[in-house]
Design a protein around this motif. Structure first.
Motif, mmCIF file in Angstrom:
data_model
loop_
_atom_site.group_PDB
_atom_site.id
_atom_site.type_symbol
_atom_site.label_atom_id
_atom_site.label_comp_id
_atom_site.label_asym_id
_atom_site.label_seq_id
_atom_site.Cartn_x
_atom_site.Cartn_y
_atom_site.Cartn_z
ATOM 1 N N HIS A 5 -35.030 32.533 -16.277
ATOM 2 C CA HIS A 5 -34.282 33.547 -15.529
ATOM 3 C C HIS A 5 -33.074 34.052 -16.310
ATOM 4 C CE1 HIS A 5 -36.792 32.259 -12.199
ATOM 5 N NE2 HIS A 5 -36.357 31.025 -12.358
ATOM 6 N N GLY A 6 -32.980 33.670 -17.575
ATOM 7 C CA GLY A 6 -31.843 34.062 -18.383
ATOM 8 C C GLY A 6 -30.787 32.973 -18.394
ATOM 9 N N GLY A 7 -29.986 32.964 -19.426
ATOM 10 C CA GLY A 7 -28.979 31.922 -19.537
ATOM 11 C C GLY A 7 -29.612 30.584 -19.868
ATOM 12 N N TYR A 8 -28.989 29.520 -19.381
ATOM 13 C CA TYR A 8 -29.453 28.182 -19.691
ATOM 14 C C TYR A 8 -29.910 27.443 -18.443
ATOM 15 C CZ TYR A 8 -27.165 29.148 -24.122
ATOM 16 O OH TYR A 8 -26.808 29.715 -25.305
ATOM 17 N N ARG A 9 -30.909 26.613 -18.613
ATOM 18 C CA ARG A 9 -31.458 25.856 -17.499
ATOM 19 C C ARG A 9 -30.461 24.812 -17.019
ATOM 20 N NH1 ARG A 9 -34.324 21.081 -16.840
ATOM 21 N NH2 ARG A 9 -35.880 21.108 -15.173
ATOM 22 N N TRP A 10 -30.298 24.730 -15.693
ATOM 23 C CA TRP A 10 -29.438 23.711 -15.120
ATOM 24 C C TRP A 10 -30.015 22.336 -15.427
ATOM 25 C CZ3 TRP A 10 -28.112 25.628 -9.488
ATOM 26 C CH2 TRP A 10 -27.352 26.795 -9.595
ATOM 27 N N GLN A 11 -29.178 21.444 -15.859
ATOM 28 C CA GLN A 11 -29.587 20.089 -16.191
ATOM 29 C C GLN A 11 -29.326 19.144 -15.014
ATOM 30 O OE1 GLN A 11 -31.034 19.240 -19.249
ATOM 31 N NE2 GLN A 11 -31.045 21.466 -19.504
ATOM 32 N N LYS A 12 -30.223 18.175 -14.847
ATOM 33 C CA LYS A 12 -29.994 17.134 -13.853
ATOM 34 C C LYS A 12 -29.000 16.116 -14.394
ATOM 35 C CE LYS A 12 -34.454 17.423 -11.477
ATOM 36 N NZ LYS A 12 -35.639 16.652 -10.992
ATOM 37 N N LEU A 13 -28.266 15.506 -13.489
ATOM 38 C CA LEU A 13 -27.284 14.512 -13.896
ATOM 39 C C LEU A 13 -27.954 13.274 -14.484
ATOM 40 C CD1 LEU A 13 -24.423 13.384 -14.059
ATOM 41 C CD2 LEU A 13 -24.608 12.749 -11.635
ATOM 42 N N GLY A 14 -29.048 12.847 -13.860
ATOM 43 C CA GLY A 14 -29.729 11.656 -14.354
ATOM 44 C C GLY A 14 -29.166 10.363 -13.825
ATOM 45 N N GLY A 15 -28.275 10.437 -12.842
ATOM 46 C CA GLY A 15 -27.735 9.223 -12.242
ATOM 47 C C GLY A 15 -28.650 8.698 -11.154
ATOM 48 N N PRO A 16 -28.274 7.594 -10.518
ATOM 49 C CA PRO A 16 -29.116 6.968 -9.499
ATOM 50 C C PRO A 16 -28.956 7.563 -8.104
ATOM 51 C CG PRO A 16 -27.205 5.612 -9.888
ATOM 52 C CD PRO A 16 -27.107 6.749 -10.869
ATOM 53 N N HIS A 17 -28.236 8.679 -7.988
ATOM 54 C CA HIS A 17 -27.996 9.315 -6.694
ATOM 55 C C HIS A 17 -27.223 8.401 -5.744
ATOM 56 C CE1 HIS A 17 -30.545 12.530 -8.057
ATOM 57 N NE2 HIS A 17 -31.571 11.709 -8.191
ATOM 58 N N ARG A 18 -26.219 7.717 -6.272
ATOM 59 C CA ARG A 18 -25.291 6.926 -5.489
ATOM 60 C C ARG A 18 -23.877 7.272 -5.937
ATOM 61 N NH1 ARG A 18 -27.242 2.650 -2.538
ATOM 62 N NH2 ARG A 18 -25.150 2.807 -1.618
ATOM 63 N N GLY A 19 -22.940 7.227 -4.995
ATOM 64 C CA GLY A 19 -21.602 7.749 -5.193
ATOM 65 C C GLY A 19 -20.908 7.410 -6.494
ATOM 66 N N SER A 20 -20.362 6.214 -6.611
ATOM 67 C CA SER A 20 -19.575 5.880 -7.797
ATOM 68 C C SER A 20 -20.429 5.805 -9.051
ATOM 69 C CB SER A 20 -18.829 4.562 -7.583
ATOM 70 O OG SER A 20 -19.729 3.494 -7.365
ATOM 71 N N ALA A 21 -21.689 5.413 -8.926
ATOM 72 C CA ALA A 21 -22.573 5.351 -10.092
ATOM 73 C C ALA A 21 -22.802 6.746 -10.676
ATOM 74 C CB ALA A 21 -23.900 4.702 -9.729
ATOM 75 N N ASP A 22 -22.938 7.741 -9.811
ATOM 76 C CA ASP A 22 -23.087 9.107 -10.308
ATOM 77 C C ASP A 22 -21.788 9.611 -10.924
ATOM 78 O OD1 ASP A 22 -25.730 9.210 -9.654
ATOM 79 O OD2 ASP A 22 -25.549 10.740 -8.106
#
Length: 219
Positions: free
Chosen positions: A166-183
């Motif tokens: 869609h143009g520009g750069y692809r949004w990257q995933k964080l790659g964390g465990p989807h938990r508060g402080s760990a993310d």
């Protein structure tokens, strides 16, 4: 990319910066907070708490972050944590003898301006409504305006430089465990990568004192 590296390094070296991450019941306009994490750039955990949203946890959200109704049972609701959250996102300055002034911190996170801040605004508006404020929305915005808010996802995506259809750069995933402080820690690792520094090998540090210390792909 030198500008991005300098930006990331400045964040990591600023003792007043904190990373915020929220886990929620979903991504829609009715999303409720189920976990809050706040961590400093030296990896001290200022807040790490599950939050009882007062509604059942959707199965899709549980698949995403692993948080269940059983885990949330007996946990404090958002109203009970407003003070702790304010404390974590606030710094203090001593001005004269016995005079202390409070200031909002510089808050960063993964898509924090377009998601976490909006979810917080809704939760805060509900809190202020229950507190009897005449204009809960204005009170919520006033609370949020005491801090500055800065996204990490888009700069990191630009640094990765993966083209989007869609143009520009692809949004990257964080790659964390989807938990508060760990993310929050995962955000610090992404900043370290942009700054050209090795990811920290230190685990999260014990809970500290904030006042006495100096789209789906996006989640």
């Amino acid at each position: 990319m030198a500008g991005l590296a300098a930006w990331a390094a400045a964040l990591l070296d600023d003792p007043e910066v904190v990373v915020l991450d929220l886990e929620t019941t979903g991504l829609g306009d009715d999303a409720r907070i189920v976990e809050i994490g706040v961590v400093t750039t030296d990896r001290r955990v200022l807040l790490d708490s599950l939050v009882n949203p007062g509604v059942p946890m959707p199965e899709e959200a549980t698949r995403h972050n692993g948080i269940t109704d059983a885990m949330l049972a007996g946990r404090p609701g958002f109203d009970a944590l407003v003070g702790d959250l304010t404390h974590a996102l606030t710094r203090r300055e001593v001005r004269g003898v016995g005079r202390v002034e409070l200031f909002g911190r510089r808050v960063v996170g993964w898509n924090v301006k377009e998601f976490d801040r909006l979810v917080l605004r809704r939760e805060l508006a509900g809190y202020y409504l229950r507190q009897g404020h005449a204009d809960p929305q204005a009170s919520a915005e006033a609370w949020l305006s005491t801090m500055s808010w800065e996204d990490v996802m888009l700069p990191f995506s630009n640094w990765c430089g993966e083209p989007s259809r869609h143009g520009g750069y692809r949004w990257q995933k964080l790659g964390g465990p989807h938990r508060g402080s760990a993310d929050c820690l995962a955000v610090l690792d992404r900043l370290a990568a942009v700054a050209g520094r090795p990811a920290a090998v230190l685990p999260a540090q014990p809970l500290g004192d904030a006042l006495t210390s100096a789209e789906e792909a996006a989640r």
